[in-house]
Motif scaffolding. Structure first.
Motif, short mmCIF file in Angstrom:
data_model
loop_
_atom_site.label_atom_id
_atom_site.label_comp_id
_atom_site.label_asym_id
_atom_site.label_seq_id
_atom_site.Cartn_x
_atom_site.Cartn_y
_atom_site.Cartn_z
N LYS A 528 0.87 -1.18 0.00
CA LYS A 528 0.00 0.00 0.00
C LYS A 528 0.90 1.22 0.00
CE LYS A 528 -3.75 2.29 2.47
NZ LYS A 528 -4.63 2.26 3.65
N TYR A 529 0.87 1.97 -1.09
CA TYR A 529 1.76 3.12 -1.22
C TYR A 529 1.02 4.40 -0.87
CZ TYR A 529 3.74 -0.41 -4.30
OH TYR A 529 4.21 -1.57 -4.81
N HIS A 530 1.80 5.36 -0.42
CA HIS A 530 1.24 6.68 -0.16
C HIS A 530 1.07 7.44 -1.48
CE1 HIS A 530 1.74 6.48 4.22
NE2 HIS A 530 2.89 5.88 3.98
N ILE A 531 0.00 8.23 -1.55
CA ILE A 531 -0.14 9.16 -2.66
C ILE A 531 0.89 10.27 -2.45
CG2 ILE A 531 -1.66 10.78 -3.84
CD1 ILE A 531 -2.46 7.87 -4.18
N LEU A 532 1.66 10.58 -3.49
CA LEU A 532 2.69 11.61 -3.36
C LEU A 532 2.18 12.93 -3.92
CD1 LEU A 532 6.04 9.83 -4.31
CD2 LEU A 532 5.24 10.50 -2.06
N PRO A 533 1.78 13.86 -3.07
CA PRO A 533 1.40 15.18 -3.57
C PRO A 533 2.65 15.97 -3.95
CG PRO A 533 1.28 15.14 -1.18
CD PRO A 533 1.65 13.75 -1.60
N ILE A 534 2.61 16.61 -5.10
CA ILE A 534 3.75 17.42 -5.54
C ILE A 534 3.57 18.83 -5.00
CG2 ILE A 534 4.98 18.32 -7.53
CD1 ILE A 534 4.07 15.92 -9.12
N GLN A 557 -2.11 14.33 -9.34
CA GLN A 557 -2.27 15.56 -10.09
C GLN A 557 -0.96 16.33 -10.13
OE1 GLN A 557 -5.33 17.77 -8.11
NE2 GLN A 557 -4.00 18.43 -6.44
N LEU A 558 -0.83 17.16 -11.14
CA LEU A 558 0.31 18.05 -11.27
C LEU A 558 -0.13 19.46 -10.87
CD1 LEU A 558 1.84 17.04 -14.74
CD2 LEU A 558 2.57 16.30 -12.47
N PRO A 559 0.69 20.18 -10.10
CA PRO A 559 0.33 21.57 -9.79
C PRO A 559 0.45 22.45 -11.02
CG PRO A 559 2.53 21.06 -8.98
CD PRO A 559 1.96 19.76 -9.48
N LEU A 571 8.74 14.29 -20.60
CA LEU A 571 7.88 14.15 -19.43
C LEU A 571 7.21 12.79 -19.47
CD1 LEU A 571 6.47 15.22 -16.90
CD2 LEU A 571 4.78 16.33 -18.37
N ASN A 572 7.51 11.97 -18.46
CA ASN A 572 6.98 10.61 -18.39
C ASN A 572 6.12 10.50 -17.14
OD1 ASN A 572 6.50 7.84 -18.21
ND2 ASN A 572 8.52 7.30 -18.99
N LEU A 573 4.82 10.36 -17.33
CA LEU A 573 3.87 10.17 -16.23
C LEU A 573 3.18 8.81 -16.35
CD1 LEU A 573 2.26 13.71 -16.39
CD2 LEU A 573 3.77 12.90 -14.58
N SER A 574 3.74 7.90 -17.12
CA SER A 574 3.09 6.62 -17.38
C SER A 574 2.88 5.84 -16.08
CB SER A 574 3.93 5.80 -18.36
OG SER A 574 5.21 5.50 -17.83
N ARG A 575 1.78 5.09 -16.06
CA ARG A 575 1.41 4.24 -14.92
C ARG A 575 1.19 5.03 -13.63
NH1 ARG A 575 1.89 -1.04 -16.49
NH2 ARG A 575 3.16 -1.38 -18.36
N SER A 576 0.89 6.30 -13.76
CA SER A 576 0.56 7.10 -12.58
C SER A 576 -0.95 7.14 -12.41
CB SER A 576 1.12 8.52 -12.73
OG SER A 576 0.44 9.22 -13.75
N LEU A 581 -4.81 16.70 -16.67
CA LEU A 581 -3.59 17.50 -16.74
C LEU A 581 -3.94 18.98 -16.68
CD1 LEU A 581 -1.86 15.54 -19.63
CD2 LEU A 581 -1.24 15.44 -17.22
N PRO A 582 -3.16 19.78 -15.96
CA PRO A 582 -3.48 21.21 -15.89
C PRO A 582 -3.26 21.88 -17.25
CG PRO A 582 -1.35 20.77 -14.89
CD PRO A 582 -1.95 19.43 -15.19
N GLU A 583 -4.04 22.92 -17.52
CA GLU A 583 -3.89 23.65 -18.78
C GLU A 583 -2.51 24.28 -18.89
OE1 GLU A 583 -5.67 24.04 -21.49
OE2 GLU A 583 -7.33 22.76 -20.82
N SER A 584 -1.88 24.56 -17.73
CA SER A 584 -0.55 25.19 -17.76
C SER A 584 0.49 24.29 -18.42
CB SER A 584 -0.11 25.56 -16.35
OG SER A 584 -0.02 24.40 -15.53
N LEU A 585 0.20 22.99 -18.50
CA LEU A 585 1.12 22.06 -19.18
C LEU A 585 1.34 22.48 -20.63
CD1 LEU A 585 2.48 19.10 -18.70
CD2 LEU A 585 0.62 18.36 -20.19
N CYS A 586 0.34 23.12 -21.20
CA CYS A 586 0.41 23.51 -22.62
C CYS A 586 1.38 24.66 -22.87
CB CYS A 586 -0.98 23.87 -23.13
SG CYS A 586 -2.15 22.50 -22.99
N LYS A 587 1.97 25.20 -21.80
CA LYS A 587 3.01 26.23 -21.97
C LYS A 587 4.37 25.63 -22.29
CE LYS A 587 0.80 29.42 -18.68
NZ LYS A 587 0.99 30.14 -17.39
N LEU A 588 4.49 24.32 -22.18
CA LEU A 588 5.79 23.66 -22.34
C LEU A 588 6.10 23.46 -23.82
CD1 LEU A 588 5.49 21.00 -19.49
CD2 LEU A 588 6.16 23.39 -19.35
#
Length: 797
Positions: A528-534, A557-559, A571-576, A581-588
């Protein structure tokens, strides 16, 4: 040794860009740009000595760390200069293609001027500190070959050992080629010294007199060969003006007698051949008789000689003579008079060994061993070098770091990313190859081709790589964990007790380029793993990140601060457990690869995903709750791979796929699509299509695909729709419709044995009707039962 690689990138790739020079003039700051260039070249000349002494001298270790931080900040500043516009808005169109190299951050002219002055002062201070610390200068590494040609030419002739005969032989070849009636081609091949030899030719007095124009092009490490970029750079070098449309300057370049050097040229596989022909035809068209193109291939390039063809003359560069090898070794070793006798005896014993390496790099590396290690260890280090050459056994830490410094820069970088992307001490092939493609070390077109390639990097080599302190493993993540100030690449191991990210990632700005979070080996789905908040502040302090891997980490979630990672490429978020995804991701806008495979809770993508203009790969395989793609997905004009396999809620593709002209791979296998998008038939570059839906008879399918003449691999699913011999018949033949097809898969579903027998009979009729072309190497029939049993019938040409 990543520092030297980063410094070389700024000096040879970013600062000389036409767009960068134009922005310097537009800002009215060309003098400041020149001062930065001069100081960086001065540092470049001493960086070798500093890195090799840093492990023993704390003051030098601190200097190297400060230089690394300064290089990161200079690159970030150059990115803001590239993006500056007089009106304060977005950069001009001519600069947009350069954005992917640096960051995207609009700044005022006054702010840029202030930072330029501060940067010049900071670099001046570093140069003075290096002088006080007694750093030795490598002359050839401290002169800009583009700006100080006369000085560089003199230093080149003085510093290069043992290549006079090679130079004269090539000059004789060029003289003979002057009697030809067209453009001539020369390939300089061999293991080491190719670029140095090409520079000796380029600066040779006869070449300077004979050719009207001399053009040196450092071919970018990009995802694939870009002939238009090379043509524009060629035209700009002759006309002295930026050339977005080369044909506007045709009269100015046509009929020119030129010598063109293409350094570090990489051509992928067969699909790159057409691009090379485009470049070749242009150079033939504009060149006067006697013009010459000198090709220096990428050291990791296996295909180039075959693609260039028999018309290219090959010059094989050999090893140095023993006399020249010893001369080069002595120059690097700096042996004192009282050490001469013992040093000569040791090196002669090395040269008598038939397995010894007599390359220039070996002479310089062994010279550095004598220079930087104690006299009583020389014999031991020589034995270590021989064991490495014969048995692949690595020498000690100091000798290994020296080998890294003198080895091919690309190989050193590959070792770095092998170390960074390892999972449970095992290489992760797909993730590693994607990172290599992202960083320009492997053309995208080669990713599939080398997927099973064995990377000859030992565990010992990877362990020693961390000795530079630029690479660090955090084996237990506590809230108060610390990382070295020098760290640029961090691997952090996560176990079931991990509850938060180390606060050091949120509280202090750092220069991290790569961050990889990995589960520990013993973790599995029973824990049982903890959820990791960023934390919100974490990404705000990681603005220099180029690689971020959170694969299989319990992140939900990503901030919004992820939008601050403006230079992020991978950016690798596979199996998470990401749901949205936040709209701010589109600035990348520098992002090249976005991996969301097996994110089983992901329901949607951002609406403005089309802003990821540089995205090459989008992996969404087995995102089982993803119901639709936003229409803006079709605005990803540079996308080359779209993987939607197993998206079982995805019933349709957005209209407008024809906008994705560069798409090469499309995978919709196991997607319950009602039909394929009409735009599919206009995707002229598609080479792999997995899971094309069969609707109606076989003739309908071939009619839809007949415009895709470049298609090489095709999987057809839902063939149970072809329920009788009439549906299986078609006047269109596979060898006419898809002449380059080499691999075909046919998928049939059945519910019981009667269905299976019917499908097998119809499949025989389908194969007979298709009449496969001679290029087809493999055909496979797959009969899949809804009850879990499957049968595969393989058929090959």
């Amino acid at each position: 040794m990543s520092l030297a690689f980063d410094l070389e990138r700024v000096l040879l790739r970013i600062l000389p860009m036409p767009a960068m020079m134009a922005q310097g003039r537009l800002l009215g700051m060309p003098n400041h740009m020149e001062m930065i260039r001069d100081r960086l070249w001065a540092i470049n000349g001493t960086i070798l000595d500093a890195e090799l002494r840093a492990s023993k001298e704390p003051e030098l270790e601190e200097w190297v760390t400060d230089v690394g931080a300064a290089i990161v900040d200079v690159e970030d500043l150059l990115g803001r200069i590239l993006d500056w516009h007089p009106g304060g808005g977005a950069a001009t169109a001519s600069n947009r293609s350069s954005r992917s190299i640096c960051s995207i951050r609009v700044a005022s002219r006054q702010a840029i001027l202030l930072e330029l002055k501060e940067t010049v002062g900071r670099l001046n201070y570093l140069v003075r500190r290096g002088s006080v610390l007694g750093l030795s200068k490598e002359k050839l590494e401290s002169v800009d070959p583009r700006q100080e040609e006369e000085e560089y030419s003199t230093v080149l002739r003085e510093e290069v050992v043992g290549r006079n005969e090679d130079v004269e032989e090539i000059i004789d070849i060029l003289r003979q080629q002057q009697s030809g009636d067209g453009v001539e081609w020369l390939l300089i091949d061999g293991d080491e010294g190719k670029t140095t030899l090409a520079r000796l030719i380029y600066h040779h007095p006869w070449v300077q007199e004979q050719f009207q124009h001399r053009i040196w092009v450092d071919v970018p490490n990009s995802a694939s060969l870009d002939p238009m970029w090379i043509m524009r750079e060629f035209t700009r070098s002759i006309t002295g003006e930026p050339c977005e449309d080369i044909w506007q300057f045709y009269d100015g370049v046509h009929g020119s007698k030129y010598l063109l050097v293409l350094d570090d040229l990489s051509i992928g596989k067969e699909e790159e051949e057409d691009k090379w022909l485009q470049l070749e035809n242009f150079l033939l068209l504009v060149g006067a008789p006697g013009s010459t193109v000198v090709v220096v291939p990428d050291p990791l390039e296996p295909f180039i000689e075959r693609i260039l063809g028999s018309s290219v003359r090959n010059y094989e560069l050999g090893d140095l003579s023993e006399e020249d090898w010893v001369k080069l070794w002595k120059r690097q070793a700096l042996i004192r008079p009282d050490q001469q006798e013992e040093a000569n005896a040791i090196i002669q014993s090395y040269l008598r060994n038939p397995s010894c390496d007599r390359s220039p790099k070996a002479a310089m590396a062994l010279g550095s061993v004598f220079r930087y290690t104690e006299m009583n260890r020389w014999q031991q280090e020589i034995v270590g070098f021989l064991k490495h050459q014969v048995e692949g056994v690595l020498p000690g830490q100091e000798a290994f770091l020296i080998m890294l410094r003198y080895g091919p820069r690309k190989w050193t970088r590959v070792v770095l990313y092998v170390w960074l992307m390892r999972q449970d001490d095992v290489g992760n092939d797909e993730d590693l190859l994607h990172v290599l493609a992202t960083e320009g070390l492997l053309p995208y077109s080669q990713v599939e081709g080398v997927k099973m390639m064995h990377l000859n990097v030992t565990d010992h080599a990877l362990f020693l790589f961390t000795a530079t302190k630029h690479c660090y493993i955090l084996t237990k993540a506590y809230s108060d964990s610390t990382i070295p100030r020098q760290c640029l690449y961090l691997r952090m191991l996560v176990d079931s007790d991990t509850t938060m990210f180390p606060t050091i990632l949120s509280l202090e700005k750092n220069k991290l380029r790569g961050l990889v979070l990995q589960q520990k080996k013993e973790m599995d789905h029973r824990h049982k793993y903890h959820i990791l908040p960023i934390p919100e502040g974490m990404f705000a302090n990681l603005i220099h990140l180029r690689i971020l891997c959170l694969r299989a980490i319990r992140v939900q979630q990503l901030p919004d601060t992820v939008g601050k990672l403006l230079v992020l490429r991978y950016l690798n978020l596979s199996r998470s457990e990401i749901q949205a995804l936040p709209e701010s991701l589109c600035k990348l806008r520098n992002l090249r690869i976005l991996n969301l495979a097996h994110c089983e809770k992901l329901r949607k993508l951002p609406k403005r995903i089309h802003n990821l203009k540089n995205l090459i790969i989008l992996k969404l395989a087995y995102c089982t709750k993803l119901q639709m793609l936003p229409i803006s997905t079709t605005g990803l004009v540079n996308l080359q791979e779209l993987d939607l396999e197993g998206c079982r809620c995805l019933v349709e593709l957005p209209e407008g796929l024809s906008n994705m002209k560069k798409l090469i791979d499309l995978n919709v296998y196991k997607c319950p699509l009602n039909q394929m998008s009409h735009g599919i038939s206009q995707m002229s570059n598609i080479r792999k299509m997995f899971g094309h839906i069969v609707v109606g008879g076989l003739g309908n399918v071939l009619s839809e695909l007949r415009s895709l003449v470049t298609l090489k691999e095709l999987w057809l699913q839902n063939l149970e729709q072809v329920s009788n011999s009439e549906d299986a018949s078609t006047p269109l033949k596979l060898h006419d419709v898809l002449p380059q097809l080499s691999y075909l898969r046919l998928y049939w579903k059945w519910n019981d044995m009667d269905d299976m027998r019917t499908s097998e009979l119809v499949s025989l009729r389908v194969l007979e009707s298709l009449r496969p072309n001679l290029n087809l190497k493999k055909i496979r029939n797959y009969f899949i039962c809804w009850r879990g049993f499957s049968h595969m019938d393989k058929r090959s040409n």
